[in-house]
Design a protein around this motif. Structure first.
Motif, PDB file in Angstrom:
ATOM      1  N   VAL A   1     -28.648 -61.767  21.017  1.00 41.36           N
ATOM      2  CA  VAL A   1     -27.852 -61.483  19.822  1.00 41.36           C
ATOM      3  C   VAL A   1     -26.362 -61.685  20.080  1.00 41.36           C
ATOM      4  CG1 VAL A   1     -29.537 -59.948  18.774  1.00 41.36           C
ATOM      5  CG2 VAL A   1     -27.845 -59.012  20.374  1.00 41.36           C
TER       6      VAL A   1
ATOM      7  N   LEU B   1     -31.269 -52.334  23.432  1.00 36.88           N
ATOM      8  CA  LEU B   1     -30.570 -53.569  23.747  1.00 36.88           C
ATOM      9  C   LEU B   1     -30.135 -53.500  25.210  1.00 36.88           C
ATOM     10  CD1 LEU B   1     -29.511 -52.697  20.606  1.00 36.88           C
ATOM     11  CD2 LEU B   1     -28.476 -54.947  20.816  1.00 36.88           C
TER      12      LEU B   1
ATOM     13  N   LYS C   1     -31.495 -58.179  22.405  1.00 35.42           N
ATOM     14  CA  LYS C   1     -32.120 -57.144  21.575  1.00 35.42           C
ATOM     15  C   LYS C   1     -33.619 -57.161  21.842  1.00 35.42           C
ATOM     16  CE  LYS C   1     -32.833 -55.900  16.700  1.00 35.42           C
ATOM     17  NZ  LYS C   1     -32.593 -56.354  15.291  1.00 35.42           N
ATOM     18  N   HIS C   2     -34.155 -56.027  22.288  1.00 37.41           N
ATOM     19  CA  HIS C   2     -35.567 -55.959  22.658  1.00 37.41           C
ATOM     20  C   HIS C   2     -36.438 -55.414  21.525  1.00 37.41           C
ATOM     21  CE1 HIS C   2     -34.309 -56.942  26.699  1.00 37.41           C
ATOM     22  NE2 HIS C   2     -33.422 -55.956  26.637  1.00 37.41           N
TER      23      HIS C   2
ATOM     24  N   GLU D   1     -35.925 -52.440  17.816  1.00 37.56           N
ATOM     25  CA  GLU D   1     -34.950 -51.768  16.966  1.00 37.56           C
ATOM     26  C   GLU D   1     -34.263 -50.607  17.672  1.00 37.56           C
ATOM     27  OE1 GLU D   1     -33.869 -52.724  13.933  1.00 37.56           O
ATOM     28  OE2 GLU D   1     -35.072 -54.493  14.371  1.00 37.56           O
TER      29      GLU D   1
ATOM     30  N   MET E   1     -39.022 -58.382  16.298  1.00 35.33           N
ATOM     31  CA  MET E   1     -38.957 -57.769  17.613  1.00 35.33           C
ATOM     32  C   MET E   1     -40.361 -57.469  18.128  1.00 35.33           C
ATOM     33  SD  MET E   1     -35.814 -57.504  18.632  1.00 35.33           S
ATOM     34  CE  MET E   1     -35.841 -59.198  18.078  1.00 35.33           C
TER      35      MET E   1
ATOM     36  N   TRP F   1     -21.593 -52.857  19.895  1.00 35.34           N
ATOM     37  CA  TRP F   1     -21.605 -52.587  21.342  1.00 35.34           C
ATOM     38  C   TRP F   1     -20.223 -52.152  21.815  1.00 35.34           C
ATOM     39  CZ3 TRP F   1     -25.996 -53.279  24.428  1.00 35.34           C
ATOM     40  CH2 TRP F   1     -25.802 -53.087  25.792  1.00 35.34           C
TER      41      TRP F   1
ATOM     42  N   TYR G   1     -23.663 -57.211  16.345  1.00 34.71           N
ATOM     43  CA  TYR G   1     -24.162 -56.545  17.549  1.00 34.71           C
ATOM     44  C   TYR G   1     -23.052 -56.356  18.577  1.00 34.71           C
ATOM     45  CZ  TYR G   1     -28.734 -57.755  15.624  1.00 34.71           C
ATOM     46  OH  TYR G   1     -29.829 -57.872  14.816  1.00 34.71           O
TER      47      TYR G   1
END
Length: 284
Positions: free
Chosen positions: A206, A228, A222-223, A225, A158, A62, A58
């Motif tokens: 994450v 974020l 991470k909220h 799929e 999630m 990012w 992640y």
């Protein structure tokens, strides 16, 4: 004779003065020579990233503005998205076809059977695994003794439904989102040292660390799929990778790590791309 010579002499002086004045006027009125624009040398696009300790898939996605799902699929990595120190990840996601890798490729990046060397932040959460008597007969046998960059287990499922956002800090917005050239991929919220930083929505941590240059002590949540969120420049991190957090739960203390001013830098990413947080946060 003398009078004629003086007359001719003064005429020459006058003519010289006229010509000199004309030249000066011409030079003054002529447009200046155009200086070629100084262009920055073209930046070479990074194609491969070598994984360092304490990085996660992640955080790498990012850093390069990629969707973590695309990055994982492009490198044949399946859940729980375990990556290894010195592993090389191909970043040319947008240049490649979107086809899924064959199952044999996707399966070789599963967590190795050998006991992993856990990072200090997750050693208490990830149990060691015993080494099988017969190693699997595939190219993944080379990774059995490799050290995971981060051994955090797969977070809980999630949330379903739309994300309900709230402000991560109580201070004023001191710098807005800028889509031009990516100058500011989020918003900056002012505040005082030690003020609470809370999760803008429920989700799973994450990334929690200081490995992304320019972000200081950073938390990524991470909220679902799609979305974020990130919270940067903190003084103290109060959560660890793999933890579930609720909206409004304190996750850090506001600070100035990685910057010269006490503030919270807050970002929201949708499918890996920065979006303006002010279009999601409720009006004050």
């Amino acid at each position: 004779m003398l009078t004629g010579w003086l007359s001719r002499h003064w005429r020459r002086i006058a003519l010289f003065g006229i010509l000199n004045s004309a030249l000066l006027v011409g030079c003054a009125s002529a447009p200046p020579a155009r200086v070629a624009d100084r262009e920055q040398p073209p930046t070479r696009k990074i194609q491969v990233h070598t994984v360092s300790s304490n990085e996660t898939l992640y955080s790498i996605a990012w850093r390069y503005g990629l969707d973590f799902r695309e990055l994982a699929r492009h490198n044949g990595i399946g859940p729980p998205y375990t990556i290894y120190v010195s592993q090389q990840l191909r970043l040319d996601v947008n240049d490649a076809s979107r086809r899924r890798p064959p199952p044999a490729i996707a399966s070789r990046t599963q967590a190795p059977a050998a006991a992993p060397v856990s990072s200090p932040t997750s050693a208490s959460r990830t149990p060691s695994r015993s080494t099988p008597t017969t190693p699997p007969a595939s190219s993944s046998t080379r990774s059995e003794n490799r050290t995971p960059a981060n051994s955090t287990a797969e977070p809980p499922p999630m949330l379903s439904g739309p994300v309900k956002w709230r402000w991560p800090a109580s201070g004023p917005v001191i710098a807005g989102f800028s889509s031009a050239g990516g100058l500011n991929k989020g918003i900056d919220i002012g505040g005082k040292l030690g003020e609470p930083v809370v999760a803008a929505a429920s989700g799973n941590v994450v990334y929690a660390g200081s490995g992304l240059r320019g972000y200081g002590k950073l938390v990524i949540v991470k909220h679902n799929e799609t979305y974020l969120s990130a919270y940067a420049h903190n003084r103290v991190l109060m959560v660890r990778e793999g933890e579930s957090v609720k909206a409004g739960q304190q996750i850090a203390e506001l600070g100035s790590s990685g910057t010269d001013k006490e503030k919270l830098h807050f970002e929201i990413r949708r499918d890996g791309k920065p979006v303006n947080p002010l279009t999601f946060l409720p009006k004050r």
